[in-house]
Every structure is written in C-alpha cells, then in structure tokens.
Design an enzyme around this catalytic site. Structure first.
Site, PDB file in Angstrom:
ATOM      1  N   ALA A  38       0.844  -1.193   0.000  1.00 31.78           N
ATOM      2  CA  ALA A  38       0.000   0.000   0.000  1.00 31.78           C
ATOM      3  C   ALA A  38       0.883   1.247   0.000  1.00 31.78           C
ATOM      4  CB  ALA A  38      -0.914   0.000   1.226  1.00 31.78           C
ATOM      5  N   CYS A  39       0.324   2.357  -0.441  1.00 34.63           N
ATOM      6  CA  CYS A  39       1.066   3.615  -0.454  1.00 34.63           C
ATOM      7  C   CYS A  39       1.320   4.131   0.953  1.00 34.63           C
ATOM      8  CB  CYS A  39       0.303   4.683  -1.239  1.00 34.63           C
ATOM      9  SG  CYS A  39       0.328   4.407  -3.005  1.00 34.63           S
ATOM     10  N   GLY A  40       0.471   3.813   1.869  1.00 32.60           N
ATOM     11  CA  GLY A  40       0.640   4.296   3.230  1.00 32.60           C
ATOM     12  C   GLY A  40      -0.217   5.511   3.500  1.00 32.60           C
TER      13      GLY A  40
ATOM     14  N   ARG B  88       6.258   7.100  -2.381  1.00 35.50           N
ATOM     15  CA  ARG B  88       5.391   5.932  -2.214  1.00 35.50           C
ATOM     16  C   ARG B  88       4.323   5.855  -3.292  1.00 35.50           C
ATOM     17  NH1 ARG B  88       6.443   2.170   1.845  1.00 35.50           N
ATOM     18  NH2 ARG B  88       4.424   1.518   1.113  1.00 35.50           N
TER      19      ARG B  88
ATOM     20  N   MET C 219       5.414  11.673   0.827  1.00 35.87           N
ATOM     21  CA  MET C 219       4.790  10.443   0.338  1.00 35.87           C
ATOM     22  C   MET C 219       5.003  10.271  -1.159  1.00 35.87           C
ATOM     23  SD  MET C 219       1.396   9.860   2.598  1.00 35.87           S
ATOM     24  CE  MET C 219       1.160   8.315   1.789  1.00 35.87           C
TER      25      MET C 219
END
Length: 78
Positions: A14-16, A45, A42
């Site tokens: 997941a990207c977070g 990510r 981010m």
C-alpha cells in the site's frame, strides 16, 4: 501460496497514510504545514503519477469552519 480463495500473488504494498493531529483539538497553521510536509514526503510511495505531472488524488483533509461555508452562500444544516 494459495489457501482457499486467497492467493498471495495478488498482494501489493500500500502507499501508506500520514496523519498529523493535535490531540487537544487545537487548530493551527502549523498543523496544515506539517500535513503538507507529510504529503510531499509520500511522493516516493507513489503519490505522483509516472509522468511527474499528475497525482493519484492524494491530499490533505481539514475542517472548514461552518461560518465560512455560510459566508460563501452555501446552505448547510446547523
């Protein structure tokens, strides 16, 4: 490894998520600045498209004062 209907080959990272809050409910410009820093960090990510011009819709969520919305002429319930 398959187990029933589950197949681990379909798993993806997941990207977070980043979260910045004040646990006492205080509002400040510093919170918004910190949230934007989290969003910028981010990028690695996947929060930016491969063409470096588009994103995936990543952003920040913040509270807009009720009075401000009313001043814009938008009818909202109390």
């Amino acid at each position: 490894m398959e187990k029933g209907l589950y197949n681990a080959t379909y798993e993806h990272d997941a990207c977070g998520v980043g979260m910045v809050v004040n646990i006492h409910g205080y509002k400040s410009h510093e919170l918004v600045d910190n949230a934007l820093k989290v969003l910028e960090n981010m990028r690695h990510r996947g929060a930016e498209g491969a063409d470096n011009k588009t994103g995936d819709g990543a952003g920040i969520l913040l509270q807009i004062p009720h009075e401000f919305i009313l001043l814009q002429g938008i009818p909202v319930p109390e």
